[in-house]
Design a protein around this motif. Structure first.
Motif, mmCIF file in Angstrom:
data_model
loop_
_atom_site.group_PDB
_atom_site.id
_atom_site.type_symbol
_atom_site.label_atom_id
_atom_site.label_comp_id
_atom_site.label_asym_id
_atom_site.label_seq_id
_atom_site.Cartn_x
_atom_site.Cartn_y
_atom_site.Cartn_z
ATOM 1 N N MET A 1 0.848 -1.170 0.000
ATOM 2 C CA MET A 1 0.000 0.000 0.000
ATOM 3 C C MET A 1 0.898 1.238 0.000
ATOM 4 S SD MET A 1 -3.030 0.941 2.666
ATOM 5 C CE MET A 1 -4.462 0.376 1.789
ATOM 6 N N SER A 2 0.515 2.272 -0.754
ATOM 7 C CA SER A 2 1.336 3.478 -0.835
ATOM 8 C C SER A 2 1.165 4.331 0.421
ATOM 9 C CB SER A 2 0.938 4.290 -2.063
ATOM 10 O OG SER A 2 -0.304 4.915 -1.866
ATOM 11 N N VAL A 3 2.135 5.189 0.659
ATOM 12 C CA VAL A 3 2.103 6.078 1.815
ATOM 13 C C VAL A 3 0.874 6.983 1.734
ATOM 14 C CG1 VAL A 3 3.329 7.933 2.997
ATOM 15 C CG2 VAL A 3 4.591 5.975 2.132
ATOM 16 N N LYS A 4 0.563 7.434 0.547
ATOM 17 C CA LYS A 4 -0.609 8.295 0.356
ATOM 18 C C LYS A 4 -1.875 7.576 0.827
ATOM 19 C CE LYS A 4 -3.370 10.617 -3.144
ATOM 20 N NZ LYS A 4 -3.549 10.865 -4.564
ATOM 21 N N ASN A 5 -2.040 6.317 0.438
ATOM 22 C CA ASN A 5 -3.228 5.553 0.834
ATOM 23 C C ASN A 5 -3.273 5.330 2.344
ATOM 24 O OD1 ASN A 5 -4.147 5.423 -1.785
ATOM 25 N ND2 ASN A 5 -3.182 3.447 -2.198
ATOM 26 N N ILE A 6 -2.116 5.118 2.942
ATOM 27 C CA ILE A 6 -2.057 4.930 4.403
ATOM 28 C C ILE A 6 -2.470 6.218 5.101
ATOM 29 C CG2 ILE A 6 -0.565 4.416 6.372
ATOM 30 C CD1 ILE A 6 1.128 2.690 4.444
ATOM 31 N N ILE A 7 -1.992 7.344 4.590
ATOM 32 C CA ILE A 7 -2.344 8.634 5.189
ATOM 33 C C ILE A 7 -3.844 8.887 5.039
ATOM 34 C CG2 ILE A 7 -2.048 11.133 4.980
ATOM 35 C CD1 ILE A 7 0.897 10.568 4.281
ATOM 36 N N LEU A 10 -5.603 6.919 7.611
ATOM 37 C CA LEU A 10 -5.489 7.546 8.932
ATOM 38 C C LEU A 10 -6.418 8.757 9.052
ATOM 39 C CD1 LEU A 10 -1.640 7.352 9.512
ATOM 40 C CD2 LEU A 10 -3.417 6.153 10.799
ATOM 41 N N LEU A 11 -6.532 9.521 7.975
ATOM 42 C CA LEU A 11 -7.407 10.681 7.992
ATOM 43 C C LEU A 11 -8.876 10.287 8.155
ATOM 44 C CD1 LEU A 11 -5.769 12.927 5.253
ATOM 45 C CD2 LEU A 11 -5.784 13.309 7.728
ATOM 46 N N ASP A 12 -9.222 9.106 7.672
ATOM 47 C CA ASP A 12 -10.588 8.597 7.822
ATOM 48 C C ASP A 12 -10.777 7.874 9.155
ATOM 49 O OD1 ASP A 12 -11.438 9.574 5.390
ATOM 50 O OD2 ASP A 12 -10.983 7.716 4.299
ATOM 51 N N ASN A 13 -9.774 7.984 10.039
ATOM 52 C CA ASN A 13 -9.804 7.357 11.369
ATOM 53 C C ASN A 13 -9.940 5.836 11.293
ATOM 54 O OD1 ASN A 13 -9.485 9.750 12.839
ATOM 55 N ND2 ASN A 13 -11.667 10.193 12.657
ATOM 56 N N GLN A 14 -9.348 5.247 10.260
ATOM 57 C CA GLN A 14 -9.333 3.798 10.133
ATOM 58 C C GLN A 14 -8.023 3.276 10.725
ATOM 59 O OE1 GLN A 14 -9.801 2.835 6.004
ATOM 60 N NE2 GLN A 14 -11.762 3.912 5.820
ATOM 61 N N PRO A 15 -8.058 2.106 11.303
ATOM 62 C CA PRO A 15 -6.823 1.569 11.904
ATOM 63 C C PRO A 15 -5.843 1.119 10.811
ATOM 64 C CG PRO A 15 -8.610 -0.025 12.072
ATOM 65 C CD PRO A 15 -9.215 1.229 11.519
ATOM 66 N N VAL A 16 -4.557 1.178 11.158
ATOM 67 C CA VAL A 16 -3.519 0.708 10.243
ATOM 68 C C VAL A 16 -2.902 -0.560 10.823
ATOM 69 C CG1 VAL A 16 -2.973 2.943 9.224
ATOM 70 C CG2 VAL A 16 -1.807 2.232 11.286
ATOM 71 N N ASN A 17 -2.516 -1.482 9.931
ATOM 72 C CA ASN A 17 -1.911 -2.727 10.409
ATOM 73 C C ASN A 17 -0.409 -2.532 10.626
ATOM 74 O OD1 ASN A 17 -0.563 -3.090 7.931
ATOM 75 N ND2 ASN A 17 -2.375 -4.075 7.052
ATOM 76 N N VAL A 18 0.254 -3.562 11.076
ATOM 77 C CA VAL A 18 1.671 -3.512 11.422
ATOM 78 C C VAL A 18 2.530 -3.186 10.197
ATOM 79 C CG1 VAL A 18 3.593 -4.859 12.350
ATOM 80 C CG2 VAL A 18 1.324 -5.098 13.340
ATOM 81 N N LEU A 19 2.224 -3.770 9.065
ATOM 82 C CA LEU A 19 3.006 -3.524 7.848
ATOM 83 C C LEU A 19 2.878 -2.061 7.395
ATOM 84 C CD1 LEU A 19 2.229 -6.792 5.833
ATOM 85 C CD2 LEU A 19 4.331 -6.207 7.060
ATOM 86 N N GLU A 20 1.669 -1.552 7.463
ATOM 87 C CA GLU A 20 1.461 -0.147 7.071
ATOM 88 C C GLU A 20 2.181 0.797 8.025
ATOM 89 O OE1 GLU A 20 -2.997 -0.589 5.087
ATOM 90 O OE2 GLU A 20 -2.797 -0.290 7.256
ATOM 91 N N ARG A 21 2.129 0.460 9.289
ATOM 92 C CA ARG A 21 2.818 1.282 10.295
ATOM 93 C C ARG A 21 4.337 1.275 10.040
ATOM 94 N NH1 ARG A 21 1.581 3.431 15.271
ATOM 95 N NH2 ARG A 21 3.345 3.635 16.682
ATOM 96 N N ALA A 22 4.883 0.110 9.730
ATOM 97 C CA ALA A 22 6.315 -0.011 9.446
ATOM 98 C C ALA A 22 6.675 0.806 8.203
ATOM 99 C CB ALA A 22 6.699 -1.469 9.262
ATOM 100 N N GLU A 23 5.805 0.778 7.195
ATOM 101 C CA GLU A 23 6.060 1.550 5.984
ATOM 102 C C GLU A 23 6.068 3.053 6.285
ATOM 103 O OE1 GLU A 23 4.300 2.060 1.450
ATOM 104 O OE2 GLU A 23 3.740 0.303 2.632
#
Length: 175
Positions: A1-7, A10-23
């Motif tokens: 998943m791209s950094v933009k999609n992760i951000i 997060l802006l939609d207050n959705q949780p992020v998994n461990v891999l996304e957090r590491a990225e």
């Protein structure tokens, strides 16, 4: 998943998994900026190599002229700032930046002493609260202790005057 999609996630207050957090933790925007600057300089150098010697010299002249103009503007701003600070200090104007704003607003020629004098006199009449007051010792202040305790301590003009009167009275009593 791209950094933009992760951000966005997060802006939609959705949780992020461990891999996304590491990225996200590995993401370094400063590194991207430096890489972009390096790529831009490489592109500029490649384009420069395609130019003839005359075109390269013209490009250099434009670059040096731009730099000279920027330095000249910077010097002019610094000189103006110094002149305004000196004018403010000479006439005890409390805020040099505000004085600069007012002078620019009225297009005052700071190199003309007469224009500066006229401007300062207009400001004394229009904005007397912007000038610091000078108190001299005299026959006494006549301020009662009730008035002294009512004086605000936040540094407003009346409080400043009362404080200066107290200092003048104390100094006069020592002589």
């Amino acid at each position: 998943m791209s950094v933009k999609n992760i951000i966005l996630k997060l802006l939609d207050n959705q949780p992020v998994n461990v891999l996304e957090r590491a990225e996200l933790e590995q993401f370094d925007p400063e590194k991207l900026v430096s890489e972009l600057d390096e790529l831009r300089s490489r592109v500029a150098e490649a384009e420069r190599e395609k130019l003839s010697e005359k075109e390269q010299l013209e490009l250099d002249i434009r670059s040096v002229t731009l730099e000279r103009d920027q330095l000249r503007e910077s010097r002019d701003r610094l000189l103006r700032s110094q002149m305004v600070r000196e004018l403010a200090g000479k006439h005890r104007f409390s805020d040099p930046d505000y004085l600069d704003y007012l002078a620019a607003k009225e297009s005052v020629d700071l190199n003309n002493p007469e224009a500066c004098s006229d401007f300062i006199e207009r400001m004394r009449l229009a904005k007397p609260e912007s000038f610091e007051t000078t108190l001299k010792s005299g026959s006494g202040s006549g301020i009662s202790s009730a008035v002294k305790s009512a004086a605000p301590a936040d540094g407003d003009r009346i409080g400043k005057i009362i404080s200066e009167l107290e200092n003048v009275s104390a100094t006069a009593g020592m002589q």
